[in-house]
Design a protein around this motif. Structure first.
Motif, PDB file in Angstrom:
ATOM      1  N   THR A  77      13.621  -0.938  -4.744  1.00 42.30           N
ATOM      2  CA  THR A  77      12.851  -1.956  -5.448  1.00 42.30           C
ATOM      3  C   THR A  77      13.458  -3.326  -5.146  1.00 42.30           C
ATOM      4  OG1 THR A  77      14.171  -2.015  -7.488  1.00 42.30           O
ATOM      5  CG2 THR A  77      12.528  -0.250  -7.287  1.00 42.30           C
ATOM      6  N   ASP A  78      12.961  -4.340  -5.802  1.00 42.20           N
ATOM      7  CA  ASP A  78      13.512  -5.689  -5.599  1.00 42.20           C
ATOM      8  C   ASP A  78      14.984  -5.761  -5.974  1.00 42.20           C
ATOM      9  OD1 ASP A  78      11.344  -7.286  -4.593  1.00 42.20           O
ATOM     10  OD2 ASP A  78      10.402  -7.115  -6.549  1.00 42.20           O
ATOM     11  N   ASP A  79      15.372  -5.002  -7.001  1.00 43.60           N
ATOM     12  CA  ASP A  79      16.710  -5.160  -7.573  1.00 43.60           C
ATOM     13  C   ASP A  79      17.587  -3.918  -7.499  1.00 43.60           C
ATOM     14  OD1 ASP A  79      16.016  -7.822  -8.547  1.00 43.60           O
ATOM     15  OD2 ASP A  79      14.815  -6.772 -10.044  1.00 43.60           O
ATOM     16  N   GLU A  80      16.985  -2.757  -7.173  1.00 42.50           N
ATOM     17  CA  GLU A  80      17.747  -1.517  -7.285  1.00 42.50           C
ATOM     18  C   GLU A  80      17.448  -0.539  -6.150  1.00 42.50           C
ATOM     19  OE1 GLU A  80      17.934  -1.228 -12.173  1.00 42.50           O
ATOM     20  OE2 GLU A  80      16.224  -0.384 -11.079  1.00 42.50           O
ATOM     21  N   ILE A  81      18.416   0.339  -5.922  1.00 44.11           N
ATOM     22  CA  ILE A  81      18.222   1.510  -5.078  1.00 44.11           C
ATOM     23  C   ILE A  81      18.386   2.716  -5.998  1.00 44.11           C
ATOM     24  CG2 ILE A  81      19.000   2.799  -3.054  1.00 44.11           C
ATOM     25  CD1 ILE A  81      20.385   0.186  -2.144  1.00 44.11           C
ATOM     26  N   ILE A  82      17.338   3.523  -6.076  1.00 42.94           N
ATOM     27  CA  ILE A  82      17.327   4.647  -7.008  1.00 42.94           C
ATOM     28  C   ILE A  82      17.145   5.930  -6.203  1.00 42.94           C
ATOM     29  CG2 ILE A  82      16.219   5.613  -9.055  1.00 42.94           C
ATOM     30  CD1 ILE A  82      15.007   2.732  -9.438  1.00 42.94           C
ATOM     31  N   PHE A  87      12.309  -7.776   3.841  1.00 50.81           N
ATOM     32  CA  PHE A  87      12.771  -6.820   2.836  1.00 50.81           C
ATOM     33  C   PHE A  87      11.599  -6.050   2.230  1.00 50.81           C
ATOM     34  CE2 PHE A  87      13.989  -5.899  -1.637  1.00 50.81           C
ATOM     35  CZ  PHE A  87      14.961  -4.944  -1.361  1.00 50.81           C
ATOM     36  N   ASP A  88      10.448  -6.703   2.132  1.00 46.25           N
ATOM     37  CA  ASP A  88       9.267  -6.037   1.566  1.00 46.25           C
ATOM     38  C   ASP A  88       8.886  -4.794   2.362  1.00 46.25           C
ATOM     39  OD1 ASP A  88       8.966  -7.727  -0.569  1.00 46.25           O
ATOM     40  OD2 ASP A  88       7.567  -9.071   0.449  1.00 46.25           O
ATOM     41  N   ASP A  89       9.169  -4.810   3.675  1.00 46.16           N
ATOM     42  CA  ASP A  89       8.865  -3.634   4.495  1.00 46.16           C
ATOM     43  C   ASP A  89       9.702  -2.433   4.083  1.00 46.16           C
ATOM     44  OD1 ASP A  89       6.910  -4.705   6.426  1.00 46.16           O
ATOM     45  OD2 ASP A  89       8.550  -5.975   7.064  1.00 46.16           O
ATOM     46  N   PHE A  90      10.885  -2.664   3.572  1.00 47.08           N
ATOM     47  CA  PHE A  90      11.784  -1.572   3.190  1.00 47.08           C
ATOM     48  C   PHE A  90      11.488  -1.030   1.791  1.00 47.08           C
ATOM     49  CE2 PHE A  90      14.118  -3.598   6.600  1.00 47.08           C
ATOM     50  CZ  PHE A  90      14.767  -2.551   7.233  1.00 47.08           C
ATOM     51  N   LYS A  91      10.876  -1.843   0.960  1.00 47.84           N
ATOM     52  CA  LYS A  91      10.639  -1.420  -0.422  1.00 47.84           C
ATOM     53  C   LYS A  91       9.645  -0.270  -0.480  1.00 47.84           C
ATOM     54  CE  LYS A  91       9.374  -5.216  -2.431  1.00 47.84           C
ATOM     55  NZ  LYS A  91       9.096  -6.308  -3.363  1.00 47.84           N
ATOM     56  N   GLY A  92       9.837   0.628  -1.456  1.00 51.19           N
ATOM     57  CA  GLY A  92       8.890   1.713  -1.638  1.00 51.19           C
ATOM     58  C   GLY A  92       9.563   3.024  -1.972  1.00 51.19           C
TER      59      GLY A  92
END
Length: 235
Positions: free
Chosen positions: A148-153, A122-127
């Motif tokens: 982010t860890d908790d949200e899609i903005i 999942f860390d690869d997708f964060k950013g």
């Protein structure tokens, strides 16, 4: 007395012949084991090295080869059955054994590299990601997407950001599925949706395909967003 001397000499000859035979067998097992490593028949190599150790259990080279082969065989088994974590653990042991097979260490390192490249978390997708007006990085940012860890903005520069709270996430190969909840402005009803995202790399930058909509987003940093006058949401 003469007869006793002959008996002693005969015993010594037999003993020396036995030692020579054992040395010959030992070397033969080692050679066949090394040949089996070249062909990647680790089960056969393990048997040969076990036989060599049975003949001389004080030979460190034979012991090291046997240890490497056992763990390499296990690593391949776990890798072929989809258990990359166990495979990596076994490969690290193969690589760490000194005084064994350098060639086997090299194969273990290559397999380790292959596994590490394959595993996506999942860390690869964060950013931060951007959908550009036209040519990526050569035109203005049209839509900003942040995971982010908790949200899609997500949002456009001229409008407020749209926020989804992550409920559950699942990864299969290079595809991330996210169950998220969101609430329309002015509504008390909470909506649940599932988004699908696929990641790939182009020139060391991440490219995010939003499979639900067909949108393509490119990795950007906060400085790039700030340079274009975007007001970033608080994480």
């Amino acid at each position: 007395m003469h007869k006793l001397k002959l008996i002693f000499v005969s015993i010594m000859i037999l003993f020396l012949q036995g030692c020579a035979d054992n040395t010959s067998k030992f070397n033969d097992y080692l050679e066949k084991g090394l040949d089996s490593l070249i062909t990647e028949d680790y089960a056969k190599a393990e048997v040969y090295f076990e036989n060599a150790v049975e003949i001389n259990n004080e030979d460190r080279k034979a012991q090291n080869l046997l240890e490497q082969t056992k763990y390499m065989k296990s690593a391949v088994y776990y890798y072929e059955n989809g258990n990359e974590d166990e495979a990596l653990g076994n490969l690290s042991i193969v690589i760490g054994v000194e005084g064994g097979s350098v060639g086997l260490q090299s194969k273990a390192k290559k397999l380790e590299e292959t596994i590490n490249q394959k595993i996506i978390t999942f860390d690869d997708f964060k950013g931060n990601y951007a959908q550009f007006e036209s040519t990526p990085y050569a035109s203005s940012i049209h839509v900003h997407l942040q995971i982010t860890d908790d949200e899609i903005i997500s949002g456009k520069k001229s409008s407020s950001y749209y926020l989804e709270s992550i409920i559950e996430k699942r990864i299969q190969d290079d595809i991330l599925e996210i169950d998220s909840s969101y609430q329309e402005m002015g509504s008390e009803e909470i909506e649940i949706s599932t988004g699908k995202y696929q990641i790939r790399y182009e020139d060391d930058k991440k490219v995010l395909n939003v499979l639900n909509t067909g949108g393509v987003f490119y990795e950007v940093d906060e400085q790039q967003l700030s340079d274009e006058g975007w007001n970033l949401p608080l994480n």
